[in-house]
Design an enzyme around this catalytic site. Sequence first.
Site, PDB file in Angstrom:
ATOM      1  N   GLY A  47       0.831  -1.278   0.005  1.00  0.00           N
ATOM      2  CA  GLY A  47       0.022   0.106   0.035  1.00  0.00           C
ATOM      3  C   GLY A  47       0.847   1.202  -0.114  1.00  0.00           C
ATOM      4  O   GLY A  47       2.095   1.057   0.355  1.00  0.00           O
ATOM      5  N   GLN A  52       3.137   9.900   0.672  1.00  0.00           N
ATOM      6  CA  GLN A  52       4.466   9.240   0.922  1.00  0.00           C
ATOM      7  C   GLN A  52       5.402   9.617  -0.096  1.00  0.00           C
ATOM      8  O   GLN A  52       6.488   9.387  -0.150  1.00  0.00           O
ATOM      9  CB  GLN A  52       4.222   7.896   0.966  1.00  0.00           C
ATOM     10  CG  GLN A  52       3.318   7.279   2.375  1.00  0.00           C
ATOM     11  CD  GLN A  52       3.372   5.679   2.323  1.00  0.00           C
ATOM     12  OE1 GLN A  52       2.555   5.119   2.085  1.00  0.00           O
ATOM     13  NE2 GLN A  52       4.447   5.295   3.027  1.00  0.00           N
ATOM     14  N   CYS A  91       6.123  -0.098   6.721  1.00  0.00           N
ATOM     15  CA  CYS A  91       5.751   1.036   6.134  1.00  0.00           C
ATOM     16  C   CYS A  91       6.688   1.572   5.406  1.00  0.00           C
ATOM     17  O   CYS A  91       7.989   1.610   5.710  1.00  0.00           O
ATOM     18  CB  CYS A  91       5.155   2.388   7.055  1.00  0.00           C
ATOM     19  SG  CYS A  91       4.463   3.771   6.176  1.00  0.00           S
ATOM     20  N   LEU A  92       6.494   1.879   4.162  1.00  0.00           N
ATOM     21  CA  LEU A  92       7.454   2.535   3.147  1.00  0.00           C
ATOM     22  C   LEU A  92       8.296   3.551   3.606  1.00  0.00           C
ATOM     23  O   LEU A  92       9.446   4.017   3.465  1.00  0.00           O
ATOM     24  CB  LEU A  92       7.100   2.601   1.760  1.00  0.00           C
ATOM     25  CG  LEU A  92       6.877   1.527   0.962  1.00  0.00           C
ATOM     26  CD1 LEU A  92       5.913   1.708  -0.352  1.00  0.00           C
ATOM     27  CD2 LEU A  92       8.071   0.288   0.646  1.00  0.00           C
ATOM     28  N   HIS A 133      -4.425   1.473   7.409  1.00  0.00           N
ATOM     29  CA  HIS A 133      -3.086   2.007   7.627  1.00  0.00           C
ATOM     30  C   HIS A 133      -2.819   2.945   6.532  1.00  0.00           C
ATOM     31  O   HIS A 133      -2.556   4.286   6.914  1.00  0.00           O
ATOM     32  CB  HIS A 133      -2.044   0.929   7.233  1.00  0.00           C
ATOM     33  CG  HIS A 133      -0.673   1.237   7.132  1.00  0.00           C
ATOM     34  ND1 HIS A 133       0.460   0.739   8.132  1.00  0.00           N
ATOM     35  CD2 HIS A 133      -0.071   2.197   6.210  1.00  0.00           C
ATOM     36  CE1 HIS A 133       1.614   1.456   7.901  1.00  0.00           C
ATOM     37  NE2 HIS A 133       1.301   2.074   6.866  1.00  0.00           N
ATOM     38  N   GLU A 134      -3.539   2.925   5.350  1.00  0.00           N
ATOM     39  CA  GLU A 134      -3.316   4.090   4.453  1.00  0.00           C
ATOM     40  C   GLU A 134      -4.078   4.961   4.644  1.00  0.00           C
ATOM     41  O   GLU A 134      -3.743   6.360   4.304  1.00  0.00           O
ATOM     42  CB  GLU A 134      -3.381   3.347   2.984  1.00  0.00           C
ATOM     43  CG  GLU A 134      -2.590   2.347   2.529  1.00  0.00           C
ATOM     44  CD  GLU A 134      -1.038   2.347   2.678  1.00  0.00           C
ATOM     45  OE1 GLU A 134      -0.621   3.875   2.541  1.00  0.00           O
ATOM     46  OE2 GLU A 134      -0.523   1.556   2.886  1.00  0.00           O
ATOM     47  N   HIS A 137      -2.406   7.583   6.829  1.00  0.00           N
ATOM     48  CA  HIS A 137      -1.577   8.465   6.291  1.00  0.00           C
ATOM     49  C   HIS A 137      -2.060   9.655   6.016  1.00  0.00           C
ATOM     50  O   HIS A 137      -1.540  10.817   5.821  1.00  0.00           O
ATOM     51  CB  HIS A 137      -1.046   7.652   5.066  1.00  0.00           C
ATOM     52  CG  HIS A 137       0.087   6.950   5.380  1.00  0.00           C
ATOM     53  ND1 HIS A 137       1.238   7.542   5.935  1.00  0.00           N
ATOM     54  CD2 HIS A 137       0.326   5.588   5.126  1.00  0.00           C
ATOM     55  CE1 HIS A 137       2.267   6.346   6.014  1.00  0.00           C
ATOM     56  NE2 HIS A 137       1.650   5.361   5.640  1.00  0.00           N
TER      57      HIS A 137
HETATM   58 NI    NI Z   1       2.538   3.534   5.519  1.00  0.00          NI
END
Ligand code: NI
Length: 159
Positions: A47, A52, A91-92, A133-134, A137
């Site tokens: 995701g 991000q 997470c990236l 999660h997304e 963000h």
């Molecule tokens: Ni993330």
Amino acid sequence: MALRNIVTEGDPILRKRSREIDEITPRIVKLLDDMAETMYYDNRGIGIAAVQVGVLRRAFIVDIGDEHGRINFINPEITYREGEQTCSEGCLSVPGKSAEVLRPEKIHIKALDINGNPFEMDAEGLLADCICHEYDHLDGILFVDKAIPGTIEAVNAEK
Ligand code: NI
């Protein structure tokens, strides 16, 4: 499509609220395609949210490798949450860390797709986790904020 740079923890943009998308222009379509390419590159993520890659817009993509494939969410709204599950997350934007987080077991979400058409879906398990999660963000929330105390661990950044 093009790879974009991932913003990482410590950059204040990750803490800001993303703004609604008024119109799905070619620029927004390219943004989502670039996000997908960036997420798929080296199989790094399941995701990614626009913030991000440094764009404060309410959009994210998920692809958990199930039958849905890539799902684009624009101006999403989670309208229902049920139950609870303990999820192991990374997470990236938080490379090298994982943690356990409590998430709803099931959700219902409404959004626009990449063509601007409204859709809704139910999700559960890993898909519900990834969407939540997304979604966080978009409001400047990172998974480490919600980590169950004592569960934050260092992990191989390639994981
Ligand atoms: Ni993330």
